[in-house]
Design a protein around this motif. Structure first.
Motif, short mmCIF file in Angstrom:
data_model
loop_
_atom_site.label_atom_id
_atom_site.label_comp_id
_atom_site.label_asym_id
_atom_site.label_seq_id
_atom_site.Cartn_x
_atom_site.Cartn_y
_atom_site.Cartn_z
N CYS A 136 8.90 99.93 34.41
CA CYS A 136 8.65 98.50 34.53
C CYS A 136 7.28 98.21 33.92
O CYS A 136 6.28 98.86 34.26
CB CYS A 136 8.66 98.08 35.99
N CYS B 110 14.07 94.79 36.99
CA CYS B 110 12.82 94.70 36.21
C CYS B 110 13.07 94.05 34.86
O CYS B 110 13.96 94.47 34.11
CB CYS B 110 12.24 96.10 36.01
N CYS C 81 10.52 100.99 40.93
CA CYS C 81 9.72 99.77 41.06
C CYS C 81 10.04 99.06 42.38
O CYS C 81 11.20 98.84 42.72
CB CYS C 81 10.01 98.84 39.88
#
Length: 724
Positions: free
Chosen positions: A647, A658, A676
């Motif tokens: 990301c 993302c 993420c």
């Protein structure tokens, strides 16, 4: 008969008149006069012999003329063996008589010495003919010096018009004819004689007047050259084309009279217009001077300007010409735009400098030290040291990556205050005046964020960054404070080119190379150079930083490269200094590094729009596109590099939510392992990747302010004080 008397018609028995004068007889008088003439002849012969013997002691020895080496130009060639330029006291390139076309030999002989192959040094018939013609015209209209005499005069004597010089000239001509064949004499003459416009010898004259080598000359061109030695300045076709044509036609008529050419050939040649051209031998003047300075230390100026060295260089003439042409137009257009926008002229001309280097060898392929060498010989590519601005940032990131940082690691782009040594505060700022919160290092370099770079430098240490700069080819002294990361140090374009070539070459630093070999005038090799490479960085470090710099071009401050149509792998970095006085772009493909600087000699504000991305990057694209089309080679990926999709906001492994994730390189074993949390369905707060090192008291904004083109025409983060 009394032989003591003269016959008068009277008998000999008659008594002589005592008052009569005793007149010798005609026979006796004739014998007497003969004796006088003989004695006078011996006296004159003795006197002449004495004079000649006296002058013989004064004339130089010609026996070693076969080893005579005239002043010869040093020739500088490009990487394909094409002549780039010459360095000379007398512009001369020696050729063999076999290279001189027969028609040029005949033109010269017809004009200067039609009895060349019959006389033994001077031509009595020509002397008589010239004397009669000169007396009949009441002025000197014809000379009688043979080619051998002219050669003697040019090699050994001055041009004073005295009896003594003419005697020496005749003596030397006799000696030259004694020791050398007619072909050898004619070859010496063809290489020695002055043709005007700084050209000595037929080869230099051919290039000067017709832009070709001597063996390529046509009949009318040969006639022009044959006419020149009599009055090189007056008959110079550049200065007096009509007179040059007239004298050319005189030579053609003489050649016809001598039976060298037919009347039809003469008429065709006379009807041929005079077309002049120079074979340019003053290309790449800043590069040539750079070469000359290197030669000077080894050979000295006498050998350089008179010794006829052959210097083979790394220059790519095609690239050099393209770069010179485009830079001149680009810089002049930029100056016009600046002055149009400000409504006033710059106080000095806008200048530019450029170096192209092959990263695998260090070979310098092009060099521009300014727009006009004739106006200013100062080489801004080598001699000038200017602040680099953000172009220095890749060195900071190289230092960080090689010391354990990763492209995915996060730093806070937020306000920070540092104390100067004098106790004052320094607050580094971004170009936009805004902050973006958490930023991965990949984006910190791609978007040239000042604050992120300063914080990164603070973490790795100033000494560390200085060490890496020196390892990568920068020898200039460097700033001892955090402004180092923003390019406050003054560095030459050549040094910066070498540093970037180290990245392009997988961490192997190339030694800049411009001279491949040098030969003397006989072809003996005096020196030979090969590329010198030094390991400066691990291959993995060089590749990762190169990848980060590819992002500069693909989506950062150098996107104008793509907008102009340059495709394929390319990496680079823009640079702009405080007050917009210096602009840089240094970009590279796997095969070529091209570094550009544009600014004024004395610092002058060019206007806020004049960033490296605006002023220099488009020129880089234009040159590369015209020279190479585009980049087709890929940057080689080291074996222990792995790619992970991350990301671009959090630096963590990309989640399905993302936006615009990117495949980023990592040294195997250092790649992120967590997904993420910034864009996950379950996360409401920002998790900043595995790198857990926030600055104390700094919080990331929930919605970082995006950059817009309105805020930054070049998308380049510049600004902040350059004193710390």
């Amino acid at each position: 008969m009394d032989y003591r008397s003269i016959y008068t018609g009277k008998s000999s028995t008659e008594s002589p008149d005592k008052n009569q004068v005793n007149i010798p007889s005609p026979e006796k008088k004739g014998k007497f006069m003969l004796a006088v003439y003989i004695i006078a002849a011996f006296v004159i012969l003795g006197a002449v012999t004495g004079i000649f013997l006296a002058y013989t002691q004064e004339v130089p020895e010609v026996a070693d003329l076969r080893n005579y080496k005239p002043n010869m130009s040093t020739a500088i060639y490009d990487n394909n063996g094409n002549l780039v330029s010459q360095l000379f006291a007398e512009q001369r390139t020696v050729v063999k008589i076999a290279q001189v076309p027969a028609i040029l030999q005949n033109a010269i002989l017809s004009k200067e010495d039609p009895n060349f192959y019959q006389h033994g040094g001077f031509d009595f018939k020509a002397i008589i003919r010239a004397t009669v013609n000169n007396l009949s015209h009441g002025k000197i209209v014809e000379g009688a010096s043979t080619i051998t005499q002219q050669l003697a005069r040019n090699l050994f004597l001055n041009r004073e018009k005295t009896i003594g010089r003419k005697i020496k000239e005749a003596l030397l001509a006799l000696q030259i004819e004694k020791y050398y064949t007619k072909s050898e004499i004619l070859e010496l003459y063809c290489n020695q004689i002055f043709f005007g416009a700084g050209a000595y010898g037929v080869e230099a004259a051919s290039r000067t007047y017709f832009g070709k080598h001597v063996e390529e000359l046509t009949l009318p061109e040969c006639a022009v050259l044959a006419a020149l030695p009599q009055a090189p300045s007056s008959y110079n076709p550049y200065r007096n084309p009509e007179l040059a044509l007239e004298k050319r036609n005189v030579v053609l008529n003489i050649m016809t009279e001598r039976g060298v050419i037919t009347p039809e050939e003469r008429d065709e040649a006379i009807n041929t217009p005079l077309t002049l051209s120079k074979l340019e031998v003053k290309n790449a003047p800043y590069f040539v001077e750079y070469i000359r300075q290197q030669l000077e230390g080894t050979y000295g100026n006498t050998v350089i300007y008179k010794g006829g060295l052959k210097v083979y260089t790394t220059l790519d003439t095609n690239l050099q010409n393209i770069a010179q042409d485009l830079m001149t137009k680009h810089v002049r257009n930029l100056q016009a735009k600046i002055e149009s926008k400000t409504g006033k002229p710059l106080s000095q001309p806008l200048q530019g400098a450029l170096i192209a280097m092959e990263p695998s060898t260090g070979n310098i392929k092009a060099m521009i030290g300014g727009l006009d060498y004739n106006e200013n010989e100062f080489n801004r590519a080598v001699q000038a040291k200017r602040q680099t601005g953000s172009a220095f940032k890749p060195i900071v990131y190289t230092s960080a990556i090689d010391n354990g940082f990763r492209v995915s690691d996060v730093l806070m782009d937020s306000p920070i205050v540092y104390k100067n040594t004098n106790g004052t505060d320094w607050r580094p700022e971004n170009y936009s005046g805004k902050f973006s919160g958490p930023v991965i290092l990949l984006n910190g370099l791609a978007f040239s964020m000042n604050v992120v770079t300063v914080k990164l430098l603070d973490k790795i240490g100033i000494r560390t960054a200085q060490k890496y700069a020196h390892k990568m080819g920068i020898s200039s002294s460097l700033a001892d404070d955090l402004t180092l990361g923003l390019g406050s140090s003054s560095i030459s374009l050549l040094e910066m080119t070498t540093a970037f070539a180290t990245l392009a070459n997988g961490g192997m630093k190339p030694e800049p190379l411009s001279v491949l070999s040098v030969k003397d005038n006989s072809g003996k090799e005096l020196e030979n150079h090969i590329s010198k490479l030094t390991e400066a960085l691990p291959e993995t470090t060089a590749y990762i930083v190169t990848f980060m710099m590819e992002n500069v071009i693909d989506r950062g401050t150098g996107t104008s490269i793509r907008r102009l149509g340059f495709t394929g792998p390319a990496a680079g970095k823009t640079g702009t200094t405080n007050e917009f006085t210096d602009t840089w772009f240094i970009g590279f493909t796997p095969r070529m590094v091209l570094a550009i600087w544009i600014g004024c000699d004395t610092k002058e504000n060019l206007g806020k729009q004049m960033t490296g991305g605006y002023a220099c990057a488009p020129l880089w694209a234009e040159i590369m596109l015209k020279a190479y089309g585009s980049s087709d080679a890929e940057f080689p990926v080291p074996n222990n590099i792995v790619f992970k999709k991350i990301c671009v906001k959090s630096g963590m492994l990309a989640d399905k939510n993302c936006p615009a994730p990117i495949d980023a390189p990592f040294v195997e074993g250092t790649e992120p392992v967590k997904f993420c949390t910034l864009h996950s369905d379950t996360s409401a707060s920002f998790m900043h990747s595995d790198f857990d090192d926030y600055e104390s008291g700094e919080d990331a904004p929930a919605n970082p302010a995006p950059k817009t083109n309105n805020e930054d025409p070049d998308s380049e983060e510049e600004g902040g004080a350059l004193t710390f």
